[in-house]
Design an enzyme around this catalytic site. Sequence first.
Site, short mmCIF file in Angstrom:
data_model
loop_
_atom_site.label_atom_id
_atom_site.label_comp_id
_atom_site.label_asym_id
_atom_site.label_seq_id
_atom_site.Cartn_x
_atom_site.Cartn_y
_atom_site.Cartn_z
N LYS A 1 0.39 11.59 -5.45
CA LYS A 1 1.54 11.62 -4.54
C LYS A 1 2.22 12.97 -4.68
O LYS A 1 2.69 13.33 -5.75
CB LYS A 1 2.51 10.50 -4.88
CG LYS A 1 3.75 10.52 -4.01
CD LYS A 1 4.64 9.32 -4.28
CE LYS A 1 5.90 9.41 -3.44
NZ LYS A 1 6.79 8.28 -3.69
N LYS B 1 -1.27 10.67 -0.90
CA LYS B 1 -0.09 10.66 -0.04
C LYS B 1 0.62 11.99 -0.09
O LYS B 1 0.81 12.51 -1.19
CB LYS B 1 0.84 9.56 -0.55
CG LYS B 1 2.13 9.43 0.19
CD LYS B 1 3.00 8.41 -0.49
CE LYS B 1 4.34 8.44 0.19
NZ LYS B 1 5.30 7.62 -0.47
C1 PBG Z 1 9.48 6.06 -2.96
C2 PBG Z 1 8.64 6.32 -1.79
C3 PBG Z 1 8.72 7.37 -0.87
C4 PBG Z 1 7.79 7.08 0.11
C5 PBG Z 1 7.15 5.91 -0.25
N1 PBG Z 1 7.67 5.47 -1.44
C6 PBG Z 1 9.65 8.51 -0.74
C7 PBG Z 1 9.75 9.53 -1.76
O1 PBG Z 1 8.99 9.64 -2.71
O2 PBG Z 1 10.72 10.28 -1.61
C8 PBG Z 1 7.57 7.91 1.35
C9 PBG Z 1 7.02 7.17 2.50
C10 PBG Z 1 7.12 7.88 3.80
O3 PBG Z 1 7.59 9.03 3.91
O4 PBG Z 1 6.70 7.26 4.78
N2 PBG Z 1 9.10 6.58 -4.16
#
Ligand code: PBG
Length: 329
Positions: free
Chosen positions: A200, A253
């Site tokens: 991520k 992601k």
């Molecule tokens: C939380 C999380 C995030 C997303 C999914 N889980 C945001 C982040 O890390 O700031 C992003 C999902 C999206 O942008 O559609 N940890």
Amino acid sequence: MISDSARPRRLRNLKWARDMFRETRVTAENLVYPLFVTPGKKIKKEISSMPGCFHVSADEAAVEAGKCRDLGINALLMFGLPSKKDPLGKEAYDPKGPVPEAVRLIKRSVPELAVITDVCLCEYTSHGHCGVVKKGPGGDFLVDNDSTVELLVKEALVHARAGADLVAPSDMMDNRVGAIRRALDGAGFQQTGILSYAAKYSSAFYGPFREAAESAPQFGDRKTYQMDPANFLEALREVELDIMQGADIVMVKPALAYLDVLRAVKEKFQFPTAAYNVSGEYSMVKLAAQKGLINEKAMVLEILTSIKRAGADMIITYHAKEAAKWSAE
Ligand code: PBG
């Protein structure tokens, strides 16, 4: 050379042949629809940064679940919004919180649908970080890895008890997959799986989500725990560690700016692989479509096809319901 083209012209010119030899097909079965669940009843409120997406109460989440099932979508991913935020994100592990409540309702009304829950603290903490904030050695704030993992384990157990099929840690703390796996097994939830946000990245593409989840960090950023967009090899190491710790599915992601990573993960590990077509990727398409600049249906199908072609078996996308319809036309 008998044929002078990569795809013989006799086939290219025939619709049945184009259909028969198409290499990649996205269907409703590949898609996961994310939901933002809020406390209360009969609530369905559009999220301004993500046109077409809504905050829903648990009862309305069950209605959405039914619609997904009717469209051939097999899985939902749920995010929770608490009634009150605090530094330790207590509502994240409250069995009466909106997510466990929605899981129970959906499992009762649409049992055939797989329910995945996001396991993270950022939606629940007053400071908006994904874990427990402590002062670091230099006086700077620091998200403390190990005390955060303890809270994530509690959250995962609450979701499993409510009936979640998979828990999806999205926090990027070290060793959380192993800790969650051990706790689930110890509590008798051997069948509850883990979808790990393995690679991520710290991404500007999460902007609209942070408005939707009211989870923008109040100070600092997430660069100490999310990955640097410049790093590729590190992603492979992250994925390997999560597989070793017991992840059932690994995720990359965001999706579009990281298709190279996705492809490499699929090729190297040949493991169930997910990609998250995130909020920024969604809202760019929606806003361009509202302005009449693009053909939305064609663009969405092209984007989802590219994500699948790169290696994703599972695609988490806010376009899921529309795409399920369009891909079947
Ligand atoms: C939380 C999380 C995030 C997303 C999914 N889980 C945001 C982040 O890390 O700031 C992003 C999902 C999206 O942008 O559609 N940890």
